[in-house]
Scaffold this motif. Structure first.
Motif, short mmCIF file in Angstrom:
data_model
loop_
_atom_site.label_atom_id
_atom_site.label_comp_id
_atom_site.label_asym_id
_atom_site.label_seq_id
_atom_site.Cartn_x
_atom_site.Cartn_y
_atom_site.Cartn_z
N MET A 1 -2.72 4.02 -12.28
CA MET A 1 -3.34 2.96 -13.09
C MET A 1 -2.56 2.75 -14.39
O MET A 1 -2.38 1.64 -14.84
N PHE A 2 -2.09 3.85 -14.98
CA PHE A 2 -1.28 3.75 -16.20
C PHE A 2 -0.01 2.96 -15.93
O PHE A 2 0.57 2.36 -16.82
N LYS A 3 0.45 3.00 -14.67
CA LYS A 3 1.66 2.26 -14.30
C LYS A 3 1.32 0.87 -13.78
O LYS A 3 2.15 0.21 -13.16
N PHE A 4 0.07 0.44 -13.97
CA PHE A 4 -0.41 -0.92 -13.63
C PHE A 4 -0.64 -1.16 -12.14
O PHE A 4 -0.81 -2.30 -11.72
N ALA A 5 -0.64 -0.10 -11.33
CA ALA A 5 -0.94 -0.27 -9.91
C ALA A 5 -2.45 -0.26 -9.70
O ALA A 5 -3.19 0.28 -10.51
N LYS A 6 -2.87 -0.88 -8.61
CA LYS A 6 -4.27 -0.76 -8.20
C LYS A 6 -4.41 0.58 -7.48
O LYS A 6 -3.44 1.11 -6.96
N THR A 7 -5.62 1.10 -7.46
CA THR A 7 -5.82 2.38 -6.78
C THR A 7 -7.12 2.36 -5.98
O THR A 7 -8.02 1.58 -6.25
N MET A 8 -7.15 3.22 -5.00
CA MET A 8 -8.39 3.47 -4.27
C MET A 8 -8.34 4.87 -3.68
O MET A 8 -7.25 5.43 -3.50
N THR A 9 -9.51 5.42 -3.42
CA THR A 9 -9.53 6.75 -2.80
C THR A 9 -9.07 6.60 -1.35
O THR A 9 -9.15 5.52 -0.77
N SER A 10 -8.63 7.70 -0.78
CA SER A 10 -8.23 7.69 0.62
C SER A 10 -9.43 7.30 1.49
O SER A 10 -9.28 6.59 2.49
N GLU A 11 -10.62 7.75 1.09
CA GLU A 11 -11.85 7.43 1.83
C GLU A 11 -12.07 5.92 1.85
O GLU A 11 -12.36 5.34 2.91
N ASP A 12 -11.93 5.28 0.69
CA ASP A 12 -12.15 3.84 0.61
C ASP A 12 -11.08 3.09 1.41
O ASP A 12 -11.38 2.07 2.06
N TYR B 1 0.84 -1.19 0.00
CA TYR B 1 0.00 0.00 0.00
C TYR B 1 0.88 1.24 0.00
O TYR B 1 1.77 1.38 0.85
N LEU B 2 0.64 2.13 -0.96
CA LEU B 2 1.32 3.42 -1.02
C LEU B 2 0.29 4.46 -0.62
O LEU B 2 -0.69 4.68 -1.34
N ILE B 3 0.49 5.10 0.51
CA ILE B 3 -0.55 5.92 1.11
C ILE B 3 -0.13 7.37 1.23
O ILE B 3 0.96 7.67 1.73
N ASP B 4 -1.01 8.27 0.78
CA ASP B 4 -0.80 9.69 1.02
C ASP B 4 -1.26 9.95 2.47
O ASP B 4 -2.45 9.98 2.76
N GLY B 5 -0.30 10.09 3.37
CA GLY B 5 -0.58 10.14 4.80
C GLY B 5 -1.48 11.28 5.23
O GLY B 5 -2.43 11.08 6.00
N TYR B 6 -1.19 12.49 4.74
CA TYR B 6 -1.99 13.63 5.20
C TYR B 6 -3.41 13.57 4.64
O TYR B 6 -4.34 14.00 5.30
N ASN B 7 -3.59 13.03 3.45
CA ASN B 7 -4.95 12.80 2.92
C ASN B 7 -5.76 12.01 3.94
O ASN B 7 -6.89 12.34 4.27
N LEU B 8 -5.15 10.93 4.39
CA LEU B 8 -5.83 10.00 5.29
C LEU B 8 -6.11 10.64 6.65
O LEU B 8 -7.20 10.52 7.20
N ILE B 9 -5.12 11.36 7.17
CA ILE B 9 -5.28 12.02 8.47
C ILE B 9 -6.39 13.08 8.38
O ILE B 9 -7.24 13.19 9.26
N ASN B 10 -6.39 13.84 7.30
CA ASN B 10 -7.33 14.95 7.20
C ASN B 10 -8.77 14.52 6.95
O ASN B 10 -9.70 15.23 7.32
N LEU B 11 -8.97 13.37 6.33
CA LEU B 11 -10.36 12.98 6.06
C LEU B 11 -10.95 12.12 7.16
O LEU B 11 -12.16 11.97 7.25
N SER B 12 -10.10 11.56 8.00
CA SER B 12 -10.60 10.73 9.10
C SER B 12 -10.76 11.62 10.33
O SER B 12 -10.49 12.81 10.28
#
Length: 136
Positions: free
Chosen positions: A118-129, A7-18
């Motif tokens: 996705m263009f680089k073949f990684a899976k993706t999800m929103t920070s919310e999901d 999992y590659l996570i944008d940390g502040y995205n996650l902190i700010n939405l939770s």
């Protein structure tokens, strides 16, 4: 046999939405520690999975070191000239094997970054999901 997820996570995205930031009295250092702990709990249920939390530049950040350590979780601060999203893209681009890139899941609120990933073949999800999946 389940394939390992990275999992590659944008940390502040996650902190700010939770509710992490609010529950930590808007203390960002404490919020990073709480996110780390919650991620550790999530990874316990994801056998073989690892995570990289990427934060924007640490300029102005005093305490960057978690008191906790976990070999499955890597914490990175982007350099002064870049933001977490670009750092995430660099990490993906540094993996030359397309097959291995398919093991990555990028969690970001930024739709451009998810599309690039996705263009680089990684899976993706929103920070919310991801927050919902990981119980954050």
């Amino acid at each position: 046999e389940a394939t390992m997820s990275h999992y590659l996570i944008d940390g502040y995205n996650l902190i700010n939405l939770s509710d992490v930031l609010e529950s930590c009295g808007h203390d960002m250092s404490l919020s990073r520690d709480v996110l780390f702990s919650k991620l550790k709990t999530f990874l316990n249920s994801q056998k073989g999975s690892v995570a990289t939390i990427v934060y924007d530049s640490k300029i102005g950040v005093l305490n960057v070191h978690n008191t906790e350590r976990d070999s499955r979780i890597h914490v990175i601060f982007a350099s002064a000239s870049e933001i977490a999203d670009f750092k995430i893209q660099k990490i993906l681009a540094s993996e030359p094997d397309e097959g291995k890139r398919q093991n990555y899941t990028v969690a970001s609120s930024d739709s451009d970054i998810r599309r690039e990933s996705m263009f680089k073949f990684a899976k993706t999800m929103t920070s919310e999901d991801f927050a919902e999946l990981a119980g954050i």
